[in-house]
Design a protein around this motif. Structure first.
Motif, PDB file in Angstrom:
ATOM      1  N   ALA A 635     -29.362   2.317   0.283  1.00 23.90           N
ATOM      2  CA  ALA A 635     -28.717   2.586   1.564  1.00 23.90           C
ATOM      3  C   ALA A 635     -29.737   2.647   2.692  1.00 23.90           C
ATOM      4  N   ALA A 636     -30.906   3.205   2.423  1.00 25.21           N
ATOM      5  CA  ALA A 636     -31.952   3.272   3.452  1.00 25.21           C
ATOM      6  C   ALA A 636     -32.589   1.914   3.700  1.00 25.21           C
ATOM      7  N   LEU A 637     -32.673   1.080   2.673  1.00 21.82           N
ATOM      8  CA  LEU A 637     -33.322  -0.228   2.816  1.00 21.82           C
ATOM      9  C   LEU A 637     -32.406  -1.283   3.406  1.00 21.82           C
ATOM     10  N   ALA A 638     -31.087  -1.060   3.390  1.00 18.62           N
ATOM     11  CA  ALA A 638     -30.153  -2.069   3.893  1.00 18.62           C
ATOM     12  C   ALA A 638     -30.401  -2.362   5.361  1.00 18.62           C
ATOM     13  N   ARG A 639     -30.582  -1.334   6.181  1.00 16.19           N
ATOM     14  CA  ARG A 639     -30.940  -1.481   7.596  1.00 16.19           C
ATOM     15  C   ARG A 639     -32.038  -0.479   7.904  1.00 16.19           C
ATOM     16  N   PRO A 640     -33.313  -0.850   7.672  1.00 17.81           N
ATOM     17  CA  PRO A 640     -34.397   0.125   7.830  1.00 17.81           C
ATOM     18  C   PRO A 640     -34.471   0.663   9.259  1.00 17.81           C
ATOM     19  N   SER A 641     -34.634   1.971   9.375  1.00 17.37           N
ATOM     20  CA  SER A 641     -34.795   2.627  10.666  1.00 17.37           C
ATOM     21  C   SER A 641     -35.366   4.007  10.425  1.00 17.37           C
ATOM     22  N   ALA A 642     -35.965   4.580  11.464  1.00 13.36           N
ATOM     23  CA  ALA A 642     -36.536   5.917  11.339  1.00 13.36           C
ATOM     24  C   ALA A 642     -35.452   6.946  11.037  1.00 13.36           C
ATOM     25  N   ALA A 643     -34.309   6.829  11.737  1.00  9.81           N
ATOM     26  CA  ALA A 643     -33.216   7.776  11.499  1.00  9.81           C
ATOM     27  C   ALA A 643     -32.663   7.622  10.088  1.00  9.81           C
ATOM     28  N   GLY A 644     -32.581   6.377   9.608  1.00 11.37           N
ATOM     29  CA  GLY A 644     -32.073   6.154   8.264  1.00 11.37           C
ATOM     30  C   GLY A 644     -32.988   6.724   7.196  1.00 11.37           C
ATOM     31  N   PHE A 645     -34.288   6.509   7.360  1.00 13.99           N
ATOM     32  CA  PHE A 645     -35.229   7.067   6.388  1.00 13.99           C
ATOM     33  C   PHE A 645     -35.219   8.592   6.419  1.00 13.99           C
ATOM     34  N   ALA A 646     -35.058   9.171   7.618  1.00 13.30           N
ATOM     35  CA  ALA A 646     -35.014  10.635   7.722  1.00 13.30           C
ATOM     36  C   ALA A 646     -33.766  11.190   7.027  1.00 13.30           C
ATOM     37  N   LEU A 647     -32.610  10.582   7.287  1.00 10.57           N
ATOM     38  CA  LEU A 647     -31.367  11.066   6.692  1.00 10.57           C
ATOM     39  C   LEU A 647     -31.392  10.922   5.178  1.00 10.57           C
ATOM     40  N   HIS A 648     -31.696   9.733   4.704  1.00 14.33           N
ATOM     41  CA  HIS A 648     -31.652   9.519   3.265  1.00 14.33           C
ATOM     42  C   HIS A 648     -32.800  10.234   2.558  1.00 14.33           C
ATOM     43  N   GLY A 649     -33.948  10.364   3.233  1.00 13.12           N
ATOM     44  CA  GLY A 649     -35.047  11.128   2.638  1.00 13.12           C
ATOM     45  C   GLY A 649     -34.683  12.589   2.467  1.00 13.12           C
ATOM     46  N   ALA A 650     -34.029  13.167   3.477  1.00 13.46           N
ATOM     47  CA  ALA A 650     -33.594  14.561   3.364  1.00 13.46           C
ATOM     48  C   ALA A 650     -32.568  14.716   2.237  1.00 13.46           C
ATOM     49  N   THR A 651     -31.674  13.720   2.091  1.00 10.75           N
ATOM     50  CA  THR A 651     -30.691  13.788   1.002  1.00 10.75           C
ATOM     51  C   THR A 651     -31.368  13.701  -0.356  1.00 10.75           C
ATOM     52  N   VAL A 652     -32.369  12.836  -0.472  1.00 14.52           N
ATOM     53  CA  VAL A 652     -33.109  12.727  -1.736  1.00 14.52           C
ATOM     54  C   VAL A 652     -33.785  14.054  -2.070  1.00 14.52           C
ATOM     55  N   ALA A 653     -34.395  14.691  -1.055  1.00 17.08           N
ATOM     56  CA  ALA A 653     -35.062  15.973  -1.293  1.00 17.08           C
ATOM     57  C   ALA A 653     -34.060  17.038  -1.737  1.00 17.08           C
ATOM     58  N   LEU A 654     -32.910  17.100  -1.049  1.00 14.71           N
ATOM     59  CA  LEU A 654     -31.887  18.071  -1.421  1.00 14.71           C
ATOM     60  C   LEU A 654     -31.355  17.798  -2.824  1.00 14.71           C
ATOM     61  N   ALA A 655     -31.115  16.526  -3.139  1.00 13.84           N
ATOM     62  CA  ALA A 655     -30.610  16.188  -4.468  1.00 13.84           C
ATOM     63  C   ALA A 655     -31.635  16.514  -5.549  1.00 13.84           C
ATOM     64  N   ALA A 656     -32.915  16.314  -5.257  1.00 14.58           N
ATOM     65  CA  ALA A 656     -33.947  16.646  -6.239  1.00 14.58           C
ATOM     66  C   ALA A 656     -33.986  18.153  -6.506  1.00 14.58           C
ATOM     67  N   VAL A 657     -33.878  18.949  -5.447  1.00 19.29           N
ATOM     68  CA  VAL A 657     -33.853  20.407  -5.623  1.00 19.29           C
ATOM     69  C   VAL A 657     -32.630  20.826  -6.424  1.00 19.29           C
ATOM     70  N   ALA A 658     -31.470  20.238  -6.099  1.00 20.13           N
ATOM     71  CA  ALA A 658     -30.245  20.588  -6.820  1.00 20.13           C
ATOM     72  C   ALA A 658     -30.331  20.177  -8.286  1.00 20.13           C
ATOM     73  N   ALA A 659     -30.870  18.982  -8.562  1.00 22.30           N
ATOM     74  CA  ALA A 659     -30.992  18.530  -9.946  1.00 22.30           C
ATOM     75  C   ALA A 659     -31.936  19.431 -10.735  1.00 22.30           C
ATOM     76  N   ALA A 660     -33.056  19.829 -10.109  1.00 22.76           N
ATOM     77  CA  ALA A 660     -33.989  20.713 -10.798  1.00 22.76           C
ATOM     78  C   ALA A 660     -33.367  22.077 -11.066  1.00 22.76           C
ATOM     79  N   ALA A 661     -32.644  22.608 -10.062  1.00 20.06           N
ATOM     80  CA  ALA A 661     -32.012  23.918 -10.243  1.00 20.06           C
ATOM     81  C   ALA A 661     -30.923  23.862 -11.308  1.00 20.06           C
TER      82      ALA A 661
END
Length: 688
Positions: A635-661
């Motif tokens: 989803a982030a690579l489909a239309r690369p942008s700073a806002a897209g990388f920020a949004l999807h990066g934050a989601t990846v971080a949140l999902a990683a924390v949730a998966a670990a917990a």
């Protein structure tokens, strides 16, 4: 096993078809003014032995494109301008074949270079010239089979035809616009993720048992009446959008339809009904996460019908031969309902807040949204203010539904309600006559993508509509009306796509058939049948798979998870982002985030999957969160942008924390179950 393989193949075909269609760029203009580029292309299309086509190529062509063109004599004796670095492209590389298609292919490549030059310099070139360049190469290849058969003229003709098919498919995929390189790797990642997100939602791939169906909710007084109001409002809006869409093909002025927009602008009643229905769902309890999952899992189903229409309608109109402006106007039948569904997601998510405001301030809570709408209207027109005004209007009428549900509006005397309705309509007429409010209360096809061109006008009209709806004291509906509401609720995809089939038939007869009469043979043309089938086949499949003898809506798995609310909120956010992406169209952006159909389908499926994980009780497991993190990469690579990388990066971080917990929490539970199994095997009680 065979059933799973069959379903997997069907999913791959559906995802592949979506990727092919959704990745097409917008169509170029149908007619353009003459320019040096069009003159140079026309010279390539009509080669002669006594004319040098290189003399017409723009002087800065080589500087812009880096292509050093040359003049060469073709086997048929004509002079050709060629790109000496070009060739006959095939999936396995460049090949001129043993019949030597070289000159034709190099001339064709130079024609494509001219189209790229036009795009780089801002000179529009119509789609017919790319189509003509492909036809010119096809003629050259077939002519070469006669000039140089090499004892296999038949095979040469077959190869030339295969090359032609490849040309047409590639040019169609690029909408006959300027040739461009395509990110096949990114599209492959998107396709793979779409297949995964679809597969995990199918029953044949489900590892956990489906939760037992929920018992039917207790009847709520007035709920059937308000549901009928909501369905009627939606039907009126679709009728209005249809009239506005058919006005340009019928050569009628859209502005002359303003009286119809006053009668059929029923958006306020739609959100009034939406707020009333969701309020009772929230009061049923179960927590915010389960409330969202319960309401939105059903609501996303009509979204997929609209996405299907978003893909199929332009293709159908293209097969009908409709001009681009007709396709744009007809597209409002898809875009405007998508806006409504997108705002419905916002209303559903905000109902708990509206409930708190109502309990704290009563009917005064609606005054807050009223002031906000007027303030946004005073700020003047603008994309952001238009969208914000639309959201504020939706929340205002959803807030009024709280007062209606609690009986506040019932206790208002009828003369007062009639006075409110008459005063609101009078104020609307006065402000329109003074020029303060646009008489068109539904946006024109070429206007703002928001559904409210005038927030103040829709506000006044909506207040009158709510006052009229509150007049009846006996709010019973007949059996026929209840059946109509039930059909729309249980089969929204079938109803909407069936309506689109009928509308497409009318559009084809209006725009593609010349003359006052419609020849009977037109209905049996292959292009007509294919155009209707593009919408009819998904309608039938959706009905058979999801809406025919549909099982009762499932309940929720036992137990609560601290991650239910997070998964539900994240699912709503991504589902809304996906809906807005399809409604706004390719090339749009929200707060700096570019919207793209390839990323949009991932956002929509990811939101649906996260909401479903709350329903089936898997949001407490690491798997859904790991899949959410993986889905953010394409989803982030489909239309690369700073806002897209920020949004999807934050989601990846949140999902990683949730998966670990979730994983850390699950290990002790697994160990406890293992200990219990050992105890049971030895005959000792647990804890011994």
């Amino acid at each position: 096993m065979r059933l799973r393989v069959a379903w997997l193949l069907l999913i791959v075909l559906v995802a592949g078809a979506y990727a092919v269609v959704a990745s097409r760029p917008p169509r170029p203009p149908q007619t353009v003014a003459a320019s040096p580029v069009t003159a140079a292309v026309d010279a390539l299309l009509d080669p002669r032995p006594d004319r040098d086509p290189t003399a017409l190529i723009p002087a800065d062509f080589t500087a812009v494109t880096g292509v050093a063109y040359r003049l060469r004599t073709a086997p048929d004796g004509t002079l050709r301008a060629i790109n000496p670095e070009g060739g006959c492209s095939a999936p396995w590389g460049d090949t001129a074949t043993r019949w030597d298609y070289t000159v034709g292919c190099q001339a064709h490549d130079l024609g494509y270079d001219l189209l790229r030059y036009a795009a780089a310099t801002g000179v529009p070139v119509d789609a017919e010239r790319r189509r003509a360049l492909d036809e010119r190469l096809s003629l050259d290849m077939h002519a070469q089979c006669a000039l140089n058969p090499r004892d296999s003229a038949g095979l040469c003709q077959v190869v030339a035809s295969l090359f032609t098919v490849g040309l047409v498919v590639n040019s169609w995929h690029q909408s006959w616009g300027p040739p461009a390189s395509e990110p096949m790797g990114v599209w492959g990642l998107v396709l793979a993720m779409v297949v995964v997100l679809l597969a995990v939602r199918l029953p044949v791939f489900r590892r956990r048992p489906r939760p037992a169906p929920r018992p039917p909710p207790a009847p709520v007084e007035g709920a059937a009446y308000v549901s009928l109001v909501g369905v009627g409002a939606l039907a009126g809006l679709v009728l209005a959008e249809t009239a506005l869409a058919f006005a340009p093909p019928a050569a009628g002025p859209v502005s002359a339809l303003w009286p119809m927009t006053w009668a059929l602008q029923l958006v306020p009643l739609f959100f009034f009904a939406c707020g009333h229905c969701t309020l009772h769902a929230w009061r049923a309890g179960g927590g915010y996460g389960r409330y969202l999952a319960g309401r939105l899992c059903w609501l996303i189903r009509p979204v997929f019908a609209l996405v299907t229409a978003w893909l199929a309608v332009p293709l159908s109109l293209e097969l009908f031969g409709a001009p681009p402006e007709v396709a744009t106007a007809f597209g409002r039948l898809v875009a405007q309902p998508l806006w409504l569904l997108g705002l419905s997601l916002v209303v559903v998510a905000a109902v708990p807040l509206l409930h708190v405001l109502h309990r704290a301030a009563g009917t005064g809570a609606a005054a807050f949204w009223l002031v906000l709408v007027l303030a946004l209207e005073l700020l003047g027109p603008g994309t952001l203010t238009d969208y914000a005004a639309g959201v504020a209007l939706a929340l205002l009428f959803a807030q009024l539904a709280h007062a209606y549900a609690d009986g506040v509006l019932w206790r208002v005397p009828r003369p007062v309600l009639v006075g409110v309705a008459v005063s609101a309509l009078g104020a609307l007429a006065a402000t329109t006559a003074l020029g303060w409010v646009d008489p068109m209360l539904i946006a024109e096809p070429a206007g703002t993508p928001s559904f409210v061109p005038s927030a103040a006008g829709v506000l006044l009209l909506g207040l009158a509509q709510v006052a009229v709806v509150a007049l009846p004291r006996v709010r019973r509906v007949g059996a026929a009306a209840e059946r109509a509401v039930r059909i729309v609720r249980t089969a929204p995809m079938t109803v909407y796509l069936g309506y689109l089939c009928a509308a497409l038939l009318v559009a084809g007869m209006v725009t593609a058939v010349a003359g006052p009469g419609v020849p009977a043979a037109w209905l049996t043309r292959p292009s007509t049948l294919l155009a209707i089938g593009l919408v009819a086949v998904p309608a039938v499949l959706g009905f058979l798979l999801f809406e025919w003898k549909s099982a009762p809506e499932g309940g929720f798995a036992d137990g609560l998870s601290r991650w239910d609310g997070v998964a539900a909120a994240l699912g709503v956010a991504y589902a809304a982002l996906g809906v807005i992406g399809f409604a706004a169209g390719p090339g749009s952006a929200v707060l700096g985030l570019p919207l793209d159909p390839m990323a949009g389908i991932i956002h929509l499926l990811l939101g649906w999957y996260l909401l479903h994980s709350v329903r089936v009780g898997t949001s407490s497991l690491p798997g859904p969160w790991l899949l959410a993190a993986l889905a953010c990469v394409p989803a982030a690579l489909a239309r690369p942008s700073a806002a897209g990388f920020a949004l999807h990066g934050a989601t990846v971080a949140l999902a990683a924390v949730a998966a670990a917990a979730c994983g850390a929490r699950r290990k002790p539970q697994v160990a406890d179950r293992a200990d219990a199994s050992v105890c049971q095997a030895s005959g000792q009680p647990e804890g011994a």
